[in-house]
Scaffold this active site. Structure first.
Site, PDB file in Angstrom:
ATOM      1  N   LYS A 250      -2.102  -4.902  -7.475  1.00  0.00           N
ATOM      2  CA  LYS A 250      -1.791  -4.911  -6.161  1.00  0.00           C
ATOM      3  C   LYS A 250      -2.635  -4.006  -5.473  1.00  0.00           C
ATOM      4  O   LYS A 250      -2.912  -2.845  -5.589  1.00  0.00           O
ATOM      5  CB  LYS A 250      -0.333  -4.454  -6.195  1.00  0.00           C
ATOM      6  CG  LYS A 250       0.196  -4.195  -4.650  1.00  0.00           C
ATOM      7  CD  LYS A 250       1.650  -3.658  -4.632  1.00  0.00           C
ATOM      8  CE  LYS A 250       2.127  -2.963  -3.243  1.00  0.00           C
ATOM      9  NZ  LYS A 250       3.324  -2.506  -3.271  1.00  0.00           N
ATOM     10  N   LYS A 262       8.523   0.775   8.327  1.00  0.00           N
ATOM     11  CA  LYS A 262       8.753   1.899   7.540  1.00  0.00           C
ATOM     12  C   LYS A 262       9.421   3.005   8.720  1.00  0.00           C
ATOM     13  O   LYS A 262       8.409   3.128   9.564  1.00  0.00           O
ATOM     14  CB  LYS A 262       7.803   2.293   6.590  1.00  0.00           C
ATOM     15  CG  LYS A 262       7.838   1.276   5.499  1.00  0.00           C
ATOM     16  CD  LYS A 262       6.530   1.937   4.581  1.00  0.00           C
ATOM     17  CE  LYS A 262       6.332   1.140   3.244  1.00  0.00           C
ATOM     18  NZ  LYS A 262       7.068   1.120   2.253  1.00  0.00           N
ATOM     19  N   ASP A 273      -0.965   2.326  -1.358  1.00  0.00           N
ATOM     20  CA  ASP A 273      -0.344   1.162  -1.878  1.00  0.00           C
ATOM     21  C   ASP A 273      -1.350   0.324  -2.754  1.00  0.00           C
ATOM     22  O   ASP A 273      -0.932  -0.866  -3.119  1.00  0.00           O
ATOM     23  CB  ASP A 273       0.435   0.532  -0.843  1.00  0.00           C
ATOM     24  CG  ASP A 273       1.739  -0.235  -1.300  1.00  0.00           C
ATOM     25  OD1 ASP A 273       2.054   0.096  -2.554  1.00  0.00           O
ATOM     26  OD2 ASP A 273       2.256  -1.050  -0.440  1.00  0.00           O
ATOM     27  N   GLU A 334       6.466  -6.753   0.270  1.00  0.00           N
ATOM     28  CA  GLU A 334       5.278  -7.573   0.122  1.00  0.00           C
ATOM     29  C   GLU A 334       4.640  -7.414  -1.023  1.00  0.00           C
ATOM     30  O   GLU A 334       3.700  -8.578  -1.151  1.00  0.00           O
ATOM     31  CB  GLU A 334       4.543  -7.106   1.396  1.00  0.00           C
ATOM     32  CG  GLU A 334       3.245  -6.036   1.252  1.00  0.00           C
ATOM     33  CD  GLU A 334       4.018  -4.562   0.796  1.00  0.00           C
ATOM     34  OE1 GLU A 334       3.357  -3.961   0.071  1.00  0.00           O
ATOM     35  OE2 GLU A 334       5.231  -4.399   1.005  1.00  0.00           O
ATOM     36  N   ARG A 336       5.289  -7.910  -4.079  1.00  0.00           N
ATOM     37  CA  ARG A 336       5.565  -8.986  -5.119  1.00  0.00           C
ATOM     38  C   ARG A 336       5.309 -10.402  -4.746  1.00  0.00           C
ATOM     39  O   ARG A 336       4.979 -11.416  -5.349  1.00  0.00           O
ATOM     40  CB  ARG A 336       7.280  -9.089  -5.402  1.00  0.00           C
ATOM     41  CG  ARG A 336       8.121  -9.430  -4.445  1.00  0.00           C
ATOM     42  CD  ARG A 336       9.343  -8.960  -4.660  1.00  0.00           C
ATOM     43  NE  ARG A 336       9.551  -7.249  -4.340  1.00  0.00           N
ATOM     44  CZ  ARG A 336      10.691  -6.397  -4.908  1.00  0.00           C
ATOM     45  NH1 ARG A 336      11.853  -7.368  -5.255  1.00  0.00           N
ATOM     46  NH2 ARG A 336      10.654  -5.291  -4.577  1.00  0.00           N
TER      47      ARG A 336
END
Length: 484
Positions: A250, A262, A273, A334, A336
């Site tokens: 990812k 957020k 991320d 997002e 997944r």
């Protein structure tokens, strides 16, 4: 790797280690022959501790000429994580002084000396690398050489050096600020890495993905301007490939949460991320350096999760690459979404096994904290293999269930599946059940949720908060799969 390792079978003495910082690694509290034993005895008496305390907490001494001497005892009962942690603590005061040369002496029986030497060299190399900083004045310098006394290891620590090389790449990429690692910049860096290491590269940009019908990935990527998201496919294929394994990561370069924005506290740090993609690249680089006899197809889902007029919304329904319709429940799930179509592409090549890496769910961090990462697999034996690989590599892994009835929570009234739920609960398991729907050809699959990718004060071998967790573990998984 620019650090030179000089091995000397001769025993370290006070005469042959003059003028440099020294790490003394003992395998037994009863040992009475090692350098500076008198100084250590005086220090232990002064702080009201016994030799046995060194199995839990190292001791550092400054001698008259300004050198630092660190002493640690690694018990034979210590596992890899414990060894790495104790050595990290022993080395920390030495490393922060930026020595050009570091001396390590190992003492005990031959078997213990090799195990301890490997752990000490690994930790020393790990924490001697220069990592990204934007400070005007940076005094961090790489150690130029490590002198090892007491043993000569025949393979010259090639495995440890390869894993540190991959781990350093992972940390470097993860630590870059988001304005220095947009999807466009990231893709350019990957192209340079591919050219340097002889990897084949293929890119699926937004236009191509739209045409292919990869609606799950496109839903996330369409919220950014420019629309520079892409799935990048790298291939390492040595001549003597015994198996074909897919490694998926990812790569969300920044995650605002999208329309489900957020709050500041949870958005801070979301440039990390993309850590799963960085771990995947680190594994690919380490495997290449080691020349592992396995074909690796590395798939990187690179995008940003932004808010804007084109961003996907709650209650949207999108169709994935394999035709599955998805009801959007929360735009901050997002990861997944981009992994779904990436897993489909990877599985269509029918690898012998797939493993993905992602900073995917808060529920995994709730379950484990930041000391462990979790795995979920569609094969129980893969979960067991992963836990073993985590123990052996010093990157600890816990396995979670994958039972079908968890998927009942993802039933949708208007689509084939819900993206997630709003009730929370076992979201790490829900995410795995969701992702499993997009794997074709029933490929064995191991999903790794990186809850321990960042830990204040460091973790295991790493002093840095961003620790590169997953590279050592991933290489160990590859080795174990090759042995089967």
């Amino acid at each position: 790797m620019t650090i030179q390792i000089v091995q000397k079978r001769s025993v370290a003495t006070e005469k042959n280690i003059k003028g440099v910082h020294f790490l003394c690694v003992l395998s037994d509290v009863t040992l009475k022959t090692f350098p500076f034993i008198k100084e250590l005895d005086r220090k232990l008496k002064r702080i009201h501790k016994k030799m046995s305390s060194l199995t839990k907490e190292p001791v550092t001494i400054e001698v008259q000429d300004g050198r630092l001497l660190s002493f640690v005892v690694l018990d034979k009962k210590n596992n890899t994580f414990q060894r790495h942690t104790l050595i990290r603590k022993a080395l920390q005061p030495l490393i922060v002084e930026n020595p050009e040369t570091l001396v390590i002496g190992v003492f005990g029986d031959e078997h213990s000396k090799e195990i301890n030497a490997r752990a000490a060299i690994y930790v020393a190399l790990m924490n001697s690398q220069k990592l990204p900083t934007r400070k005007k004045e940076s005094i961090k310098k790489n150690i130029k050489s490590i002198e090892l006394f007491g043993i000569e290891v025949k393979d010259k620590f090639k495995d440890e050096m390869a894993v540190v090389t991959g781990n350093t790449l992972t940390r470097e990429l993860t630590m870059l600020p988001p304005n220095d690692l947009t999807p466009s910049i990231y893709r350019t860096k990957i192209k340079s890495l591919a050219k340097l290491n002889g990897w084949k590269i293929e890119e699926f940009d937004m236009a191509k993905l739209k045409k292919m019908g990869a609606g799950s990935f496109v839903a996330v990527g369409q919220g950014s301007e420019p629309q520079d998201a892409a799935i990048v496919h790298l291939t390492y294929k040595p001549k003597q490939s015994k198996k074909k394994i897919a490694v998926i990561g990812k790569g969300i370069c920044f995650d605002t949460g999208g329309h489900n924005l957020k709050p500041a506290r949870y958005m801070h740090g979301m440039h990390e991320d993309m850590n799963g993609s960085a771990v995947s690249l680190g594994i690919l680089l380490a495997a290449t350096v080691l020349k592992l006899p396995v074909q690796i197809d590395c798939w990187l889902a690179i995008a940003q999760n932004h808010i804007g007029p084109k961003a996907y919304k709650q209650n949207d329904v999108v169709k994935s690459l394999n035709g599955t319709s998805i009801e959007i429940i929360h735009t901050d799930a997002e990861g997944r979404m981009v992994l779904a179509d990436t897993l489909t592409l990877a599985s269509r090549l029918k690898p012998d096994m797939m493993m993905d890496f992602a900073t995917l769910t808060g529920s995994m961090a709730t379950a484990l904290g930041d000391r462990y990462s979790g795995v979920i697999s569609n094969r129980p034996e893969l979960s067991c293999l992963a836990v073993g690989a985590g123990s052996e590599s010093g990157e600890r892994i816990a396995a979670f269930p994958f039972d079908e009835d968890y998927e009942e929570d993802l039933e949708s009234g208007i689509a084939d599946i819900k993206q997630c739920t709003l009730e929370g609960g076992a979201d790490h398991i829900h995410a795995a059940r969701f992702l499993n729907r997009f794997i074709e050809n029933n490929v064995p699959w191991l999903h790794t949720d990186l809850s321990s990718s960042n830990r204040k004060g460091g973790l295991g071998a790493a002093l840095s908060e961003v620790n590169g967790f997953g590279v050592g573990f991933g290489i160990q998984v590859l080795k174990k799969v090759l042995q089967k």
